[in-house]
Design a protein around this motif. Sequence first.
Motif, mmCIF file in Angstrom:
data_model
loop_
_atom_site.group_PDB
_atom_site.id
_atom_site.type_symbol
_atom_site.label_atom_id
_atom_site.label_comp_id
_atom_site.label_asym_id
_atom_site.label_seq_id
_atom_site.Cartn_x
_atom_site.Cartn_y
_atom_site.Cartn_z
ATOM 1 N N ARG A 198 0.846 -1.184 0.000
ATOM 2 C CA ARG A 198 0.000 0.000 0.000
ATOM 3 C C ARG A 198 0.885 1.238 0.000
ATOM 4 O O ARG A 198 1.943 1.254 0.619
ATOM 5 C CB ARG A 198 -0.926 -0.004 1.217
ATOM 6 C CG ARG A 198 -1.901 -1.174 1.270
ATOM 7 C CD ARG A 198 -3.032 -1.127 0.261
ATOM 8 N NE ARG A 198 -4.017 -0.105 0.528
ATOM 9 C CZ ARG A 198 -5.141 -0.302 1.183
ATOM 10 N NH1 ARG A 198 -5.450 -1.510 1.640
ATOM 11 N NH2 ARG A 198 -5.977 0.695 1.378
ATOM 12 N N ARG A 237 1.254 5.610 0.227
ATOM 13 C CA ARG A 237 0.811 6.982 0.526
ATOM 14 C C ARG A 237 1.691 7.865 -0.355
ATOM 15 O O ARG A 237 2.912 7.896 -0.155
ATOM 16 C CB ARG A 237 1.030 7.317 1.991
ATOM 17 C CG ARG A 237 0.152 6.520 2.939
ATOM 18 C CD ARG A 237 0.487 6.816 4.385
ATOM 19 N NE ARG A 237 0.400 8.242 4.668
ATOM 20 C CZ ARG A 237 -0.634 8.834 5.267
ATOM 21 N NH1 ARG A 237 -1.639 8.112 5.673
ATOM 22 N NH2 ARG A 237 -0.634 10.133 5.473
ATOM 23 N N THR A 278 3.135 10.584 -0.579
ATOM 24 C CA THR A 278 3.673 11.768 0.074
ATOM 25 C C THR A 278 5.183 11.657 0.262
ATOM 26 O O THR A 278 5.784 12.527 0.891
ATOM 27 C CB THR A 278 3.007 11.971 1.452
ATOM 28 O OG1 THR A 278 3.182 10.781 2.223
ATOM 29 C CG2 THR A 278 1.519 12.258 1.309
ATOM 30 N N TRP A 287 -4.851 13.384 -3.538
ATOM 31 C CA TRP A 287 -4.472 12.966 -2.180
ATOM 32 C C TRP A 287 -4.289 14.201 -1.287
ATOM 33 O O TRP A 287 -4.820 14.267 -0.179
ATOM 34 C CB TRP A 287 -3.182 12.154 -2.233
ATOM 35 C CG TRP A 287 -2.808 11.570 -0.916
ATOM 36 C CD1 TRP A 287 -2.169 12.215 0.114
ATOM 37 C CD2 TRP A 287 -3.062 10.253 -0.456
ATOM 38 N NE1 TRP A 287 -1.995 11.363 1.176
ATOM 39 C CE2 TRP A 287 -2.539 10.149 0.844
ATOM 40 C CE3 TRP A 287 -3.660 9.149 -1.027
ATOM 41 C CZ2 TRP A 287 -2.602 8.983 1.593
ATOM 42 C CZ3 TRP A 287 -3.726 7.972 -0.297
ATOM 43 C CH2 TRP A 287 -3.205 7.898 0.996
ATOM 44 N N LYS A 291 -8.282 9.676 -1.230
ATOM 45 C CA LYS A 291 -7.245 9.044 -0.406
ATOM 46 C C LYS A 291 -7.390 7.524 -0.408
ATOM 47 O O LYS A 291 -6.787 6.851 0.405
ATOM 48 C CB LYS A 291 -7.287 9.601 1.009
ATOM 49 C CG LYS A 291 -6.837 11.049 1.051
ATOM 50 C CD LYS A 291 -6.265 11.383 2.392
ATOM 51 C CE LYS A 291 -5.650 12.759 2.338
ATOM 52 N NZ LYS A 291 -4.575 12.904 3.288
#
Length: 161
Positions: A19, A21, A23, A49, A55
């Motif tokens: 998974r 993110r 960022t 996002w 998200k």
Amino acid sequence: MVGSADPEIGPGVCYVLKRLRPTTPAFETLKQESRLEGYWMLVRLGNGWASGRNKFLRRGEALYGAWNGRELVGVCGLNIDPYFEGRDHGRVRHLFVSASHRRTGLGRMLVETVIDRARRHFAVLNTRAPHEAFGFYERLGFLRVEGEEFVTHHMIFGKGG
């Protein structure tokens, strides 16, 4: 963890799918590569996002990254399809593989991961592919869709979750 059989990449190369993110500095590097090639999907992903619009947190949704060591080399997401009423259609989103890792099976691994998750949550999985990717999706089992503005291919699972 999955290894590559591509001789240019080398037999010792392994990809770890997990998974994501978007960022991290690794995502920014991959996003820059996609932009230099003229693609905007990772820019849209990052913007969605950052704004909180997307998200990948609703039922069935997920965003995956493919890592080769510390380098992020691929991305693929699964969303509830925003172009259909209800929540029984999923959508392949933001597929991108770094140029140096294409033709290694990594794109297939990413989309197959999304398919496996989608079949547990959705009745149908849609995508809107560029014409040059039609064969890729059809080899994965997607069927061509005619006459839909936002869908070129879909995979029908049945009832879904």
